[in-house]
Structures are given as structure tokens and as C-alpha cells.
Write an enzyme that holds these catalytic residues in place. Sequence first.
Site, PDB file in Angstrom:
ATOM      1  N   LEU A  44     -39.739 -11.774 -18.892  1.00 13.72           N
ATOM      2  CA  LEU A  44     -38.740 -10.735 -19.126  1.00 13.72           C
ATOM      3  C   LEU A  44     -38.097 -11.016 -20.473  1.00 13.72           C
ATOM      4  O   LEU A  44     -38.238 -12.106 -21.022  1.00 13.72           O
ATOM      5  CB  LEU A  44     -37.680 -10.746 -18.016  1.00 13.72           C
ATOM      6  N   SER A  45     -37.351 -10.042 -21.002  1.00 10.95           N
ATOM      7  CA  SER A  45     -36.768 -10.266 -22.326  1.00 10.95           C
ATOM      8  C   SER A  45     -35.880 -11.502 -22.319  1.00 10.95           C
ATOM      9  O   SER A  45     -35.803 -12.215 -23.310  1.00 10.95           O
ATOM     10  CB  SER A  45     -35.990  -9.032 -22.798  1.00 10.95           C
ATOM     11  N   GLU A  46     -35.204 -11.769 -21.189  1.00 15.10           N
ATOM     12  CA  GLU A  46     -34.397 -12.991 -21.094  1.00 15.10           C
ATOM     13  C   GLU A  46     -34.507 -13.614 -19.706  1.00 15.10           C
ATOM     14  O   GLU A  46     -34.551 -12.896 -18.699  1.00 15.10           O
ATOM     15  CB  GLU A  46     -32.900 -12.709 -21.342  1.00 15.10           C
ATOM     16  N   THR A  47     -34.501 -14.933 -19.684  1.00 19.59           N
ATOM     17  CA  THR A  47     -34.274 -15.688 -18.453  1.00 19.59           C
ATOM     18  C   THR A  47     -33.034 -16.539 -18.682  1.00 19.59           C
ATOM     19  O   THR A  47     -32.935 -17.252 -19.686  1.00 19.59           O
ATOM     20  CB  THR A  47     -35.481 -16.581 -18.110  1.00 19.59           C
TER      21      THR A  47
END
Length: 288
Positions: A44-47
Amino acid sequence: MQIPVFTVDAFTNRPFCGNPAAVCLLGNDLGEDLHQKIATEMNLSETAFIRKLHPGDDFTKSSCFGLRWFTPANEVPLCGHATLAAAAVLFHIQKNTNSVLTFVTLSGELKARQVEDHIVLDLPLYLTYPQVLQEVEELIKAAVGDMIVQDLRYSPDTKKLLVRLSDAYERSVLEELQVSAQRFLSAEKTGKVKGLILTLKGDSSGKRKGHDFYSRYFAPWYGILEDPVTGSAHAVLSSYWSEQLGKKEMLAFQCSRRGGELKISLRDDGRVDIAGQIAIVLKGNLTF
């Protein structure tokens, strides 16, 4: 090892809209390389990784935690939507009893609080400065072609370039614009741009609740071609549009395919409150 993991859609109250972030709760220290491996696996774009700061801390009762954010490619210094997602996991899943949570991050201390059905983030406010077109002309061309650019700004703190399109354009023009962000990598010659914001003045007049401004955000330098809804970009957009519109309270909409809404309130201490809703769509465990 098992690590609880959640997927939260941020800046929306509907599943599969807004910006998804993975959130990991770390009961114990995690090897440095494993943060990046997990973020790459989640893709995902961020974790976001929430960690206890002291051995006796508790996800239900403590009010202060460490927080780090990783894209599939690298660690980043600030991520608004993943902070919103982290706060949602603590408030809604862990049933944290505190009214305000503090996160210790690479961007200093960030606070999150619940206000009715929104979570409010207290974020740094980043100023923008006029940018000479000639320096970034090739990048602008790659992003918007021959569209009319009304203003050009740069945020040195975040390395984000803000490109304001002409007020003559409608929201639909921004939404339908076909952007090949991969081309930005070769078109950006200065080495100082790590994120590109396209923005457009909104229509907040009339009877229907309108938006003060619209945006889209691209960060191929961090492995993210287009980010659906970006808190950190709005920490830049907030200062710009507040100055342009003469307003401290604004409603913004990020016009990605998933879309998301952000409520903005500039504070007197030089920071900005950005509020959004959330939808929790996945609960599980990483096992390795």
C-alpha cells in the site's frame, strides 16, 4: 512471530474509498529491515508501525506512542493518512481511553483526537515560495501538457512542487487529466522535487456544500505514482489556499479515482488541524 495488522481507508467513511493504509501494532522491537519488508509485502502507499515507547506501555491505556511510516520502497518523514489510520486502530479497535493521542515521529510530535465522527490530526503547516518556471518546465510539461498554469510554488521543507491550474478549469478537467507520473523521474532535473501537487480553486459558494479547493498528488520518487488522499500534501496546500482565499477554515477534496475529503483548520500556533473519517476494512495477523 505474529504482528496484528489492519487495513484502514482514511479520509472517507465508505470502504474501498479514500486512502488505504496498513497499520501494524508492535508489542516488541522489530528488526530494522523487517519494517521495509512488511511495507513491501503490504504494497500500500503507506504502512504505519505503532510501537510502545516504554516496557510498561499499553495500547489501551497509554497516550504516547512511537510511529513510523514506510512506502513499498522506503521510509518517509510524514504521512497524514497513515497517522489517521493509526489513530483509528487505537481509538476504535484497541478502545484507547485517552481523548488525545501523541505520536513521536520523524516530523516531531503529532497529536490525534476524536471529534464526533472525525479524527483530527495536528500537523505541521508548511509554507510555499514562488518557483521559477524555467527550472521545472520539463516536469510541468510532463504533468499537465499545454494546460494553463496560474501559479507555481515550492515547499522546501517537504520537497513538494505545487502547480495551480487556471481558475478557468472545472473540477472535471483535473479529475479526467491523464498523468503519466513515471515520466516525472526523467523530467525532474533539479533534484529538489520529491512530490508534485496539482491543485485547482474550488467552488465553495452557492447553497450546496462546496469545496474550497481540489487537488491530485503524485510521488513516483517514493514509488507512488498517484496517492489517493494525502495529508502531508494538505499540510502544504492549507497554507497556500488560506493565503489565497483569506480563510482559516476550509473543506478540500482530493480528486483521485478513490477520492477523499479533508476538513482543514489553521491554528494560531502555526500548525494545521486536518480532520477526516475512516473505514476499517481488514483485521488480521502477519505471521513469519
